[in-house]
Scaffold this motif. Structure first.
Motif, PDB file in Angstrom:
ATOM      1  N   UNK A  15     -14.275   1.424  -1.023  1.00  0.00           N
ATOM      2  CA  UNK A  15     -15.027   2.288  -1.934  1.00  0.00           C
ATOM      3  C   UNK A  15     -16.470   2.485  -1.478  1.00  0.00           C
ATOM      4  N   UNK A  16     -16.970   1.595  -0.649  1.00  0.00           N
ATOM      5  CA  UNK A  16     -18.351   1.716  -0.154  1.00  0.00           C
ATOM      6  C   UNK A  16     -18.490   2.802   0.903  1.00  0.00           C
ATOM      7  N   UNK A  17     -17.366   3.333   1.394  1.00  0.00           N
ATOM      8  CA  UNK A  17     -17.401   4.284   2.505  1.00  0.00           C
ATOM      9  C   UNK A  17     -17.351   5.739   2.054  1.00  0.00           C
ATOM     10  N   UNK A  18     -17.890   6.035   0.879  1.00  0.00           N
ATOM     11  CA  UNK A  18     -17.900   7.395   0.358  1.00  0.00           C
ATOM     12  C   UNK A  18     -18.560   8.368   1.328  1.00  0.00           C
ATOM     13  N   UNK A  32      -5.503   0.580  -0.466  1.00  0.00           N
ATOM     14  CA  UNK A  32      -4.709  -0.058   0.581  1.00  0.00           C
ATOM     15  C   UNK A  32      -5.188  -1.481   0.849  1.00  0.00           C
ATOM     16  N   UNK A  33      -6.495  -1.677   0.903  1.00  0.00           N
ATOM     17  CA  UNK A  33      -7.042  -3.014   1.141  1.00  0.00           C
ATOM     18  C   UNK A  33      -6.689  -3.984   0.014  1.00  0.00           C
ATOM     19  N   UNK A  34      -6.528  -3.439  -1.211  1.00  0.00           N
ATOM     20  CA  UNK A  34      -6.176  -4.272  -2.355  1.00  0.00           C
ATOM     21  C   UNK A  34      -4.675  -4.535  -2.448  1.00  0.00           C
ATOM     22  N   UNK A  35      -3.887  -3.965  -1.524  1.00  0.00           N
ATOM     23  CA  UNK A  35      -2.460  -4.233  -1.488  1.00  0.00           C
ATOM     24  C   UNK A  35      -1.587  -3.256  -2.230  1.00  0.00           C
ATOM     25  N   UNK A  36      -2.161  -2.137  -2.702  1.00  0.00           N
ATOM     26  CA  UNK A  36      -1.347  -1.143  -3.391  1.00  0.00           C
ATOM     27  C   UNK A  36      -0.557  -0.316  -2.374  1.00  0.00           C
ATOM     28  N   UNK A  37       0.590   0.253  -2.791  1.00  0.00           N
ATOM     29  CA  UNK A  37       1.438   1.008  -1.861  1.00  0.00           C
ATOM     30  C   UNK A  37       0.866   2.395  -1.550  1.00  0.00           C
ATOM     31  N   UNK A  38       0.184   2.520  -0.422  1.00  0.00           N
ATOM     32  CA  UNK A  38      -0.447   3.765   0.010  1.00  0.00           C
ATOM     33  C   UNK A  38       0.152   4.158   1.361  1.00  0.00           C
ATOM     34  N   UNK A  39       0.617   5.390   1.532  1.00  0.00           N
ATOM     35  CA  UNK A  39       1.158   5.796   2.833  1.00  0.00           C
ATOM     36  C   UNK A  39       0.120   5.633   3.943  1.00  0.00           C
ATOM     37  N   UNK A  40       0.589   5.186   5.091  1.00  0.00           N
ATOM     38  CA  UNK A  40      -0.296   4.928   6.221  1.00  0.00           C
ATOM     39  C   UNK A  40      -0.920   6.231   6.727  1.00  0.00           C
ATOM     40  N   UNK A  41      -2.105   6.109   7.319  1.00  0.00           N
ATOM     41  CA  UNK A  41      -2.755   7.289   7.867  1.00  0.00           C
ATOM     42  C   UNK A  41      -4.155   6.991   8.360  1.00  0.00           C
ATOM     43  N   UNK A  42      -4.908   8.050   8.558  1.00  0.00           N
ATOM     44  CA  UNK A  42      -6.277   7.917   9.045  1.00  0.00           C
ATOM     45  C   UNK A  42      -7.146   8.984   8.404  1.00  0.00           C
ATOM     46  N   UNK A 239      -0.294   1.546 -12.737  1.00  0.00           N
ATOM     47  CA  UNK A 239      -1.510   2.218 -13.169  1.00  0.00           C
ATOM     48  C   UNK A 239      -2.482   1.270 -13.836  1.00  0.00           C
ATOM     49  N   UNK A 240      -1.966   0.345 -14.631  1.00  0.00           N
ATOM     50  CA  UNK A 240      -2.816  -0.643 -15.303  1.00  0.00           C
ATOM     51  C   UNK A 240      -3.511  -1.535 -14.277  1.00  0.00           C
ATOM     52  N   UNK A 241      -2.796  -1.892 -13.211  1.00  0.00           N
ATOM     53  CA  UNK A 241      -3.385  -2.716 -12.153  1.00  0.00           C
ATOM     54  C   UNK A 241      -4.477  -1.952 -11.400  1.00  0.00           C
ATOM     55  N   UNK A 242      -4.232  -0.661 -11.138  1.00  0.00           N
ATOM     56  CA  UNK A 242      -5.244   0.154 -10.459  1.00  0.00           C
ATOM     57  C   UNK A 242      -6.481   0.291 -11.346  1.00  0.00           C
ATOM     58  N   UNK A 243      -6.281   0.543 -12.643  1.00  0.00           N
ATOM     59  CA  UNK A 243      -7.407   0.636 -13.568  1.00  0.00           C
ATOM     60  C   UNK A 243      -8.210  -0.665 -13.583  1.00  0.00           C
TER      61      UNK A 243
END
Length: 329
Positions: A15-18, A32-42, A239-243
């Motif tokens: 989040x610091x990389x805005x 992704x760093x927090x372990x949530x399921x995010x598709x890989x990419x760049x 969603x509750x975990x992301x919040x």
């Protein structure tokens, strides 16, 4: 070798990389760093955008010529090479290409849907074309008008581009972790369509609507059969975990393939009325909050002088009516 100044892996961002990755890219990296399921990419960084904008001689304040210049000038060689390297390092294939502006997904302005997302992009040259389209979309009519309404100077903006593995979605949609209509917290409001969510975002398809009470996981509204109870509860819990991670109610875009639920975007909900601290549990003692200034058409916070004026007026009315004797029955 990936040029890290021009291209960054999503998992290396937070989040610091805005300023580097824009709002969408920074939030995806945080997830992704927090372990949530995010598709890989760049992420193609804002530095790559600035290099391309200089090469195209773009005037950010000229909304008419800027997008034409970004589309017509070839991507600078070092930027193009970095993009190709990032794409090939992940084996190529179909990808989603998403705009990520530095003023996007902010607490006071979401910019949702203002810039372009291009799906099912495949091949080096198609990817470069899609990136140019995303860069140019910083000056769409909607984006320019939205920035003007929020007093955002276009010369202060830059745009990153997120490139992610394409999810072969069986179903996709949007999850609000608080009810966006009533403002009720911890009430998951879910809209879903079959296939990709672009049909929902564009308004081309009417979604199925579901509501889940997050603490109890009780399904209080079922507007279709696309999602079963297990998936609805999984969405509400995730969603509750992301919040909880971001510390604020979230507007989340999700997609489900044949086996897994993926998160492809998350941003703060910017339209909720802020709640004062110390409110009781709404499941035990529900309160209705009213905003008098919005009812009067005043949408900005009161100034100290304005607040004092209303206090004096309110005290005067209270004193006047409290001192009047009751009417004879």
């Amino acid at each position: 070798m990936i040029a890290t100044g021009l291209v960054r892996q999503i998992g290396d961002l937070s989040a610091r990389d805005l300023a580097v990755a824009g709002g969408k890219g920074a939030n995806l990296g945080e997830l992704m760093r927090a372990g949530f399921p995010v598709p890989d990419g760049f992420v193609i960084t804002t530095e790559a955008f600035r290099v391309a904008a200089r090469a195209a001689d773009v005037d950010a304040a000229d909304a008419k010529s800027a997008p034409q210049r970004m589309r017509s000038v070839a991507v600078p060689r070092d930027v193009a090479d970095a993009i190709r390297d990032g794409y090939r390092a992940r084996g190529g294939g179909r990808v989603a290409v998403r705009s990520s502006a530095t003023a996007e997904d902010l607490p006071e302005a979401s910019f949702a849907g203002q810039q372009d997302t291009i799906l099912n992009v495949e091949g080096d040259e198609a990817l470069l074309d899609a990136v140019r389209e995303c860069w140019a979309s910083l000056w769409t009519e909607r984006a320019v008008a939205y920035r003007a309404s929020h007093d955002i100077d276009p010369r202060d903006l830059a745009l990153a581009v997120v490139v992610q593995r394409m999810v072969d979605a069986r179903a996709a949609g949007v999850l609000f972790t608080a009810d966006p209509v009533t403002g009720r917290r911890r009430r998951a409001s879910i809209d879903a369509v079959s296939g990709l969510a672009d049909k929902l975002v564009s308004g081309a398809a009417n979604p199925e609507h579901y509501v889940v009470d997050t603490p109890s996981l009780a399904i209080s509204d079922r507007g279709g059969t696309l999602l079963d109870d297990r998936r609805l509860r999984q969405l509400a819990q995730l969603g509750d975990q992301v919040e909880a991670h971001f510390g604020k109610p979230q507007d989340i875009e999700w997609a489900i393939d044949d086996s897994k639920l993926w998160l492809v975007q998350s941003r703060d909900i910017t339209t909720l009325y802020p709640l004062p601290a110390g409110l009781p549990d709404p499941d035990k003692d529900l309160r209705v909050m009213l905003s008098a200034n919005v009812a009067q058409g005043v949408f900005q916070p009161f100034t100290p002088m304005g607040l004092q004026t209303f206090r004096l007026l309110g005290a005067g009315f209270a004193k006047h009516f409290a001192s009047r004797p009751p009417a004879d029955m």
